[in-house]
Scaffold this motif. Sequence first.
Motif, PDB file in Angstrom:
ATOM      1  N   LYS A  38     -27.536  16.485  50.847  1.00 44.92           N
ATOM      2  CA  LYS A  38     -28.279  16.079  49.857  1.00 44.92           C
ATOM      3  C   LYS A  38     -27.706  16.715  48.477  1.00 44.92           C
ATOM      4  O   LYS A  38     -27.642  15.853  47.273  1.00 44.92           O
ATOM      5  CB  LYS A  38     -30.082  16.863  49.712  1.00 44.92           C
ATOM      6  CG  LYS A  38     -30.514  16.723  49.230  1.00 44.92           C
ATOM      7  CD  LYS A  38     -32.238  16.914  49.503  1.00 44.92           C
ATOM      8  CE  LYS A  38     -32.878  16.165  50.060  1.00 44.92           C
ATOM      9  NZ  LYS A  38     -34.438  16.388  50.247  1.00 44.92           N
ATOM     10  N   ILE A  39     -26.580  17.871  48.240  1.00 48.26           N
ATOM     11  CA  ILE A  39     -26.327  18.214  47.316  1.00 48.26           C
ATOM     12  C   ILE A  39     -25.316  17.201  46.851  1.00 48.26           C
ATOM     13  O   ILE A  39     -25.015  16.499  45.462  1.00 48.26           O
ATOM     14  CB  ILE A  39     -25.444  19.680  47.550  1.00 48.26           C
ATOM     15  CG1 ILE A  39     -26.496  20.950  48.019  1.00 48.26           C
ATOM     16  CG2 ILE A  39     -25.247  20.385  46.501  1.00 48.26           C
ATOM     17  CD1 ILE A  39     -26.408  21.875  48.222  1.00 48.26           C
ATOM     18  N   GLY A  40     -24.580  16.213  47.702  1.00 42.78           N
ATOM     19  CA  GLY A  40     -23.680  15.890  47.483  1.00 42.78           C
ATOM     20  C   GLY A  40     -24.200  14.297  47.286  1.00 42.78           C
ATOM     21  O   GLY A  40     -23.472  13.996  45.984  1.00 42.78           O
ATOM     22  N   GLY A  41     -25.256  13.974  47.091  1.00 46.48           N
ATOM     23  CA  GLY A  41     -26.181  12.830  46.234  1.00 46.48           C
ATOM     24  C   GLY A  41     -26.224  13.506  45.455  1.00 46.48           C
ATOM     25  O   GLY A  41     -26.194  11.995  44.359  1.00 46.48           O
ATOM     26  N   ILE A  42     -26.731  14.332  45.098  1.00 48.94           N
ATOM     27  CA  ILE A  42     -26.952  15.133  44.010  1.00 48.94           C
ATOM     28  C   ILE A  42     -26.015  14.380  41.972  1.00 48.94           C
ATOM     29  O   ILE A  42     -25.826  14.158  42.264  1.00 48.94           O
ATOM     30  CB  ILE A  42     -27.994  15.732  43.390  1.00 48.94           C
ATOM     31  CG1 ILE A  42     -29.227  15.903  44.259  1.00 48.94           C
ATOM     32  CG2 ILE A  42     -27.858  16.372  42.189  1.00 48.94           C
ATOM     33  CD1 ILE A  42     -29.753  18.114  44.630  1.00 48.94           C
ATOM     34  N   ASP A 180     -30.107  11.552  52.965  1.00 52.71           N
ATOM     35  CA  ASP A 180     -30.181  12.541  52.389  1.00 52.71           C
ATOM     36  C   ASP A 180     -29.171  12.444  51.705  1.00 52.71           C
ATOM     37  O   ASP A 180     -29.557  12.845  50.528  1.00 52.71           O
ATOM     38  CB  ASP A 180     -29.623  14.076  53.485  1.00 52.71           C
ATOM     39  CG  ASP A 180     -30.676  14.776  54.465  1.00 52.71           C
ATOM     40  OD1 ASP A 180     -32.357  14.760  53.746  1.00 52.71           O
ATOM     41  OD2 ASP A 180     -30.408  14.521  55.354  1.00 52.71           O
ATOM     42  N   PHE A 181     -28.365  11.668  51.328  1.00 53.73           N
ATOM     43  CA  PHE A 181     -26.890  11.104  50.953  1.00 53.73           C
ATOM     44  C   PHE A 181     -27.932  10.329  49.633  1.00 53.73           C
ATOM     45  O   PHE A 181     -27.388  11.006  48.339  1.00 53.73           O
ATOM     46  CB  PHE A 181     -25.308  10.660  50.947  1.00 53.73           C
ATOM     47  CG  PHE A 181     -24.786  10.774  50.078  1.00 53.73           C
ATOM     48  CD1 PHE A 181     -23.872  11.643  50.300  1.00 53.73           C
ATOM     49  CD2 PHE A 181     -24.145   9.689  49.751  1.00 53.73           C
ATOM     50  CE1 PHE A 181     -22.795  11.816  49.421  1.00 53.73           C
ATOM     51  CE2 PHE A 181     -23.127   9.583  48.591  1.00 53.73           C
ATOM     52  CZ  PHE A 181     -22.467  11.024  48.868  1.00 53.73           C
ATOM     53  N   GLY A 182     -29.086   9.607  49.709  1.00 48.33           N
ATOM     54  CA  GLY A 182     -29.109   8.549  48.289  1.00 48.33           C
ATOM     55  C   GLY A 182     -30.260   8.669  48.570  1.00 48.33           C
ATOM     56  O   GLY A 182     -31.122   8.324  47.522  1.00 48.33           O
ATOM     57  N   TRP A 183     -30.933  10.380  49.110  1.00 45.23           N
ATOM     58  CA  TRP A 183     -32.157  10.676  48.030  1.00 45.23           C
ATOM     59  C   TRP A 183     -32.526  10.643  47.174  1.00 45.23           C
ATOM     60  O   TRP A 183     -33.492   9.891  46.037  1.00 45.23           O
ATOM     61  CB  TRP A 183     -32.294  12.040  48.717  1.00 45.23           C
ATOM     62  CG  TRP A 183     -33.347  12.349  48.379  1.00 45.23           C
ATOM     63  CD1 TRP A 183     -35.018  12.985  48.668  1.00 45.23           C
ATOM     64  CD2 TRP A 183     -34.007  13.736  47.126  1.00 45.23           C
ATOM     65  NE1 TRP A 183     -36.078  13.334  48.126  1.00 45.23           N
ATOM     66  CE2 TRP A 183     -35.119  14.091  47.487  1.00 45.23           C
ATOM     67  CE3 TRP A 183     -32.936  14.119  46.232  1.00 45.23           C
ATOM     68  CZ2 TRP A 183     -35.799  14.866  46.045  1.00 45.23           C
ATOM     69  CZ3 TRP A 183     -33.252  15.217  45.577  1.00 45.23           C
ATOM     70  CH2 TRP A 183     -34.605  15.748  45.087  1.00 45.23           C
ATOM     71  N   ALA A 184     -31.624  11.399  46.087  1.00 48.87           N
ATOM     72  CA  ALA A 184     -31.416  11.910  44.569  1.00 48.87           C
ATOM     73  C   ALA A 184     -31.018  10.620  43.952  1.00 48.87           C
ATOM     74  O   ALA A 184     -31.873   9.811  42.639  1.00 48.87           O
ATOM     75  CB  ALA A 184     -30.026  12.536  44.183  1.00 48.87           C
TER      76      ALA A 184
END
Length: 304
Positions: A38-42, A180-184
């Motif tokens: 999630k952080i990586g996606g942000i 998670d990765f695409g959430w942001a």
Amino acid sequence: MDLIFGDPYWLFHPIKFIGMLIKRLEKLLRKIFKKREKIGGIVLALSTIGLVYFITYSILSMARALNPLLENVVKTFMVFQILATKSLDVESRKVYYPLKEGNLLRARKFLSYIVGRDTENLSKREIIRATVETIAENISDGIIAPLFYIFLGGAALGMTYKAVNTLDSMVGYKNDKYIDFGWASARIDDIVNYIPARITSIFIVIASAVLGFNYKKSFKILIRDGRNHSSPNAGYPEAAVAGALGIQLGGTNVYFGKPVYKPTIGDEKKSLEVEDIDKTIRIMYLTSFVGICIFALVKFIINF
């Protein structure tokens, strides 16, 4: 220029560059943030958006430093590349014409290029529905929303909007890989499209009235069913189109082999017909005309 040339295949499109940038950053960031997707996606979303704005603004600044006329030429070219009116028509008719000929295999093939759902087993009715939904949603994403941000902040902000849109289309999925990765990217896309989607739906009602479609029903279904979608924005233009044409959209779609039910939008006053695609394209063109006229009028009043 967009209405005349569309998106020529031989011309390198800035969106291709944005797509390449996203792919490379994704590969890098997945290695860095292995257990914190999630952080990586942000980081992916913010860095892509920031880089695209910085690069576009820098190009325009350099052009202005050389010659103001050159800056205007570059701006014009960028805006031409940002808008997708003609290409949406062209790609949709690649589905429309095979359907008229009864060639479902060919229609499914070209539909797969413009939608995210699985198309291999779609019936004629489902192909028509998918095409109408895609055109309706992209009246906002591909035309009115870019115009909205161009009028707010010029070509640089318009190109930045396309970066957000491209991020969502590439990583904004709710599957195991991108949940998670695409959430942001998905959330940012929802935010930036919030106002444009609702403006677009009103423009569609106006266009429907001019074209002789049922504009009263268009507005009624917009108010009633605009929220009947997994996306907080896509349902609004789809509802306006469904009401105008007296058709029902939504229902079960299959994504990556998994069926996903979406609430229905509109009343099924008549069965979906191939010509509903052509009618939606006509609504798209007039909506874009209404949009550019209203934005230009607002800009004139502000600058007066």
